[in-house]
Design an enzyme around this catalytic site. Sequence first.
Site, PDB file in Angstrom:
ATOM      1  N   GLY A  10       0.825  -1.260   0.120  1.00  0.00           N
ATOM      2  CA  GLY A  10      -0.127   0.039   0.054  1.00  0.00           C
ATOM      3  C   GLY A  10       0.807   1.373   0.058  1.00  0.00           C
ATOM      4  O   GLY A  10       1.868   1.331   0.622  1.00  0.00           O
ATOM      5  N   ARG A  72       0.120  -4.696  -4.933  1.00  0.00           N
ATOM      6  CA  ARG A  72       0.344  -5.769  -3.914  1.00  0.00           C
ATOM      7  C   ARG A  72       0.654  -7.118  -4.644  1.00  0.00           C
ATOM      8  O   ARG A  72      -0.302  -7.841  -4.988  1.00  0.00           O
ATOM      9  CB  ARG A  72      -0.888  -5.889  -2.967  1.00  0.00           C
ATOM     10  CG  ARG A  72      -1.211  -4.530  -2.218  1.00  0.00           C
ATOM     11  CD  ARG A  72      -2.473  -4.702  -1.366  1.00  0.00           C
ATOM     12  NE  ARG A  72      -2.699  -3.550  -0.634  1.00  0.00           N
ATOM     13  CZ  ARG A  72      -2.331  -3.144   0.569  1.00  0.00           C
ATOM     14  NH1 ARG A  72      -1.123  -4.136   1.052  1.00  0.00           N
ATOM     15  NH2 ARG A  72      -2.599  -2.280   1.146  1.00  0.00           N
ATOM     16  N   ASP A 102       5.099  -5.372   5.825  1.00  0.00           N
ATOM     17  CA  ASP A 102       5.560  -6.863   5.808  1.00  0.00           C
ATOM     18  C   ASP A 102       5.722  -7.868   4.662  1.00  0.00           C
ATOM     19  O   ASP A 102       6.569  -8.551   4.727  1.00  0.00           O
ATOM     20  CB  ASP A 102       4.914  -7.272   7.092  1.00  0.00           C
ATOM     21  CG  ASP A 102       3.351  -7.392   6.766  1.00  0.00           C
ATOM     22  OD1 ASP A 102       2.909  -6.786   5.713  1.00  0.00           O
ATOM     23  OD2 ASP A 102       2.459  -7.797   7.489  1.00  0.00           O
ATOM     24  N   THR A 124       4.788   1.584   6.450  1.00  0.00           N
ATOM     25  CA  THR A 124       3.472   1.139   6.393  1.00  0.00           C
ATOM     26  C   THR A 124       2.819   1.991   7.653  1.00  0.00           C
ATOM     27  O   THR A 124       3.243   2.545   8.503  1.00  0.00           O
ATOM     28  CB  THR A 124       3.392  -0.397   6.938  1.00  0.00           C
ATOM     29  OG1 THR A 124       1.919  -0.459   7.325  1.00  0.00           O
ATOM     30  CG2 THR A 124       4.159  -0.712   8.306  1.00  0.00           C
ATOM     31  N   ASP A 126       0.451   1.040   9.181  1.00  0.00           N
ATOM     32  CA  ASP A 126       0.086   0.395  10.351  1.00  0.00           C
ATOM     33  C   ASP A 126       1.169   0.292  11.389  1.00  0.00           C
ATOM     34  O   ASP A 126       0.879  -0.206  12.668  1.00  0.00           O
ATOM     35  CB  ASP A 126      -0.263  -0.922   9.722  1.00  0.00           C
ATOM     36  CG  ASP A 126      -1.566  -1.110   9.240  1.00  0.00           C
ATOM     37  OD1 ASP A 126      -2.350  -0.130   9.269  1.00  0.00           O
ATOM     38  OD2 ASP A 126      -1.817  -2.205   8.577  1.00  0.00           O
ATOM     39  N   ASP A 128       3.436  -1.766  11.866  1.00  0.00           N
ATOM     40  CA  ASP A 128       3.673  -3.044  12.351  1.00  0.00           C
ATOM     41  C   ASP A 128       4.710  -3.751  12.064  1.00  0.00           C
ATOM     42  O   ASP A 128       4.929  -5.118  12.105  1.00  0.00           O
ATOM     43  CB  ASP A 128       2.362  -3.770  12.165  1.00  0.00           C
ATOM     44  CG  ASP A 128       1.929  -4.029  10.835  1.00  0.00           C
ATOM     45  OD1 ASP A 128       2.707  -3.541  10.041  1.00  0.00           O
ATOM     46  OD2 ASP A 128       1.017  -4.783  10.328  1.00  0.00           O
ATOM     47  N   ARG A 170      -4.592  -4.142  10.641  1.00  0.00           N
ATOM     48  CA  ARG A 170      -5.352  -5.659  10.481  1.00  0.00           C
ATOM     49  C   ARG A 170      -4.846  -6.509  11.607  1.00  0.00           C
ATOM     50  O   ARG A 170      -5.465  -7.254  12.243  1.00  0.00           O
ATOM     51  CB  ARG A 170      -4.936  -6.127   8.992  1.00  0.00           C
ATOM     52  CG  ARG A 170      -5.386  -7.659   9.025  1.00  0.00           C
ATOM     53  CD  ARG A 170      -5.263  -7.963   7.654  1.00  0.00           C
ATOM     54  NE  ARG A 170      -5.487  -9.452   7.529  1.00  0.00           N
ATOM     55  CZ  ARG A 170      -5.703 -10.242   6.618  1.00  0.00           C
ATOM     56  NH1 ARG A 170      -5.308  -9.805   5.392  1.00  0.00           N
ATOM     57  NH2 ARG A 170      -5.954 -11.603   6.351  1.00  0.00           N
TER      58      ARG A 170
END
Length: 340
Positions: A10, A72, A102, A124, A126, A128, A170
């Site tokens: 993304g 992706r 990731d 990211t 996120d 993460d 997520r």
Amino acid sequence: MRIGLLTGGGDCPGLNAAIRAVVKQGLGEYGHQIIGFRNGWKGVVDGDVIQLDRSNIRNILPQGGTMLGTARFHPHSAGAMEQVMATLEAERIDALICIGGDGTLNAASKVAEQGINIVAIPKTIDNDVYGTDLSIGYHTAVNIATEAIDRIHTTAESHNRVMVIEVMGRHAGWIAVASGIAGGAEIVLAPEEPFEIEKIVKFLKHRHRAHANFSIVVVAEGAAPAKGSAMDYEVQLGQYGEIIAGAIGERVAKEIQERTGFDTRLTVLGHVQRGGTPTPTDRILGSRFGVAAIDAISAGKTNVMTAVRNEEIVLVPLEEIAGKVKTVPDDLLNVAKALA
């Protein structure tokens, strides 16, 4: 050296800062050639390349997204590793810089196993990616989510409503927890801690009886109820295994309204969190990572990821981070609960 560069997964604000830094440091300090691959790993498979110079990167620092495009696409799971190796050989690539989350970095580790020199850069919203305190894009996303919560606060109070705000996240609830704390949310639901709808309802009823006529509930897209609790729910996935935006937010809003009788509305921030102008923090982080990646390759240090730890840029072996997720620590989750 001929150094390849791609952005995968993304998009997010700050990617262009990293691209710009790679090109400037690569050309100016070392005299390398920088070869950009369009649309992530798919561009490597297709041989879709562009030679990058200073004219390509002029004025891209404040722009969101990525000038190289992204997709992706993971070559190891698409059976395309042979095409990747063929393109890298045809383009005479000495080393490859991969900017991604990731999934992209896991693909990078698979390519590194084939003998390709890789330096990865974490990005990211996120936040993460394991092994780094911050990833490119996270800071901007939290700013966007916090501003949205601030705006929703005023309409929630004006109409005596419960407002449910769904944000991205997520596997980890970094955006939900950080924006929830910063925006003064009453409840934050994150993937790290499965929730019980009955406890949420009890809290909201008590709050509205005691001292308030509105509430803000922030929900990460990957949040889910505890097994065996009063809310029966299966995570809603799309065609490619992605979580369907709005699914958990809609269900939580519905459950709250039906169980409390309070007027409840849902706002799904979705891709708004990915777009727009990067904050200075993301511009600086992307720039630091880009320079560090070129320096690492030039010093013969490959199969590593750039990371920031305690404000210092370090190099982390890819094998230590591949396939791992950095979740929100308990102390930060506890702050969100304490400030309800």
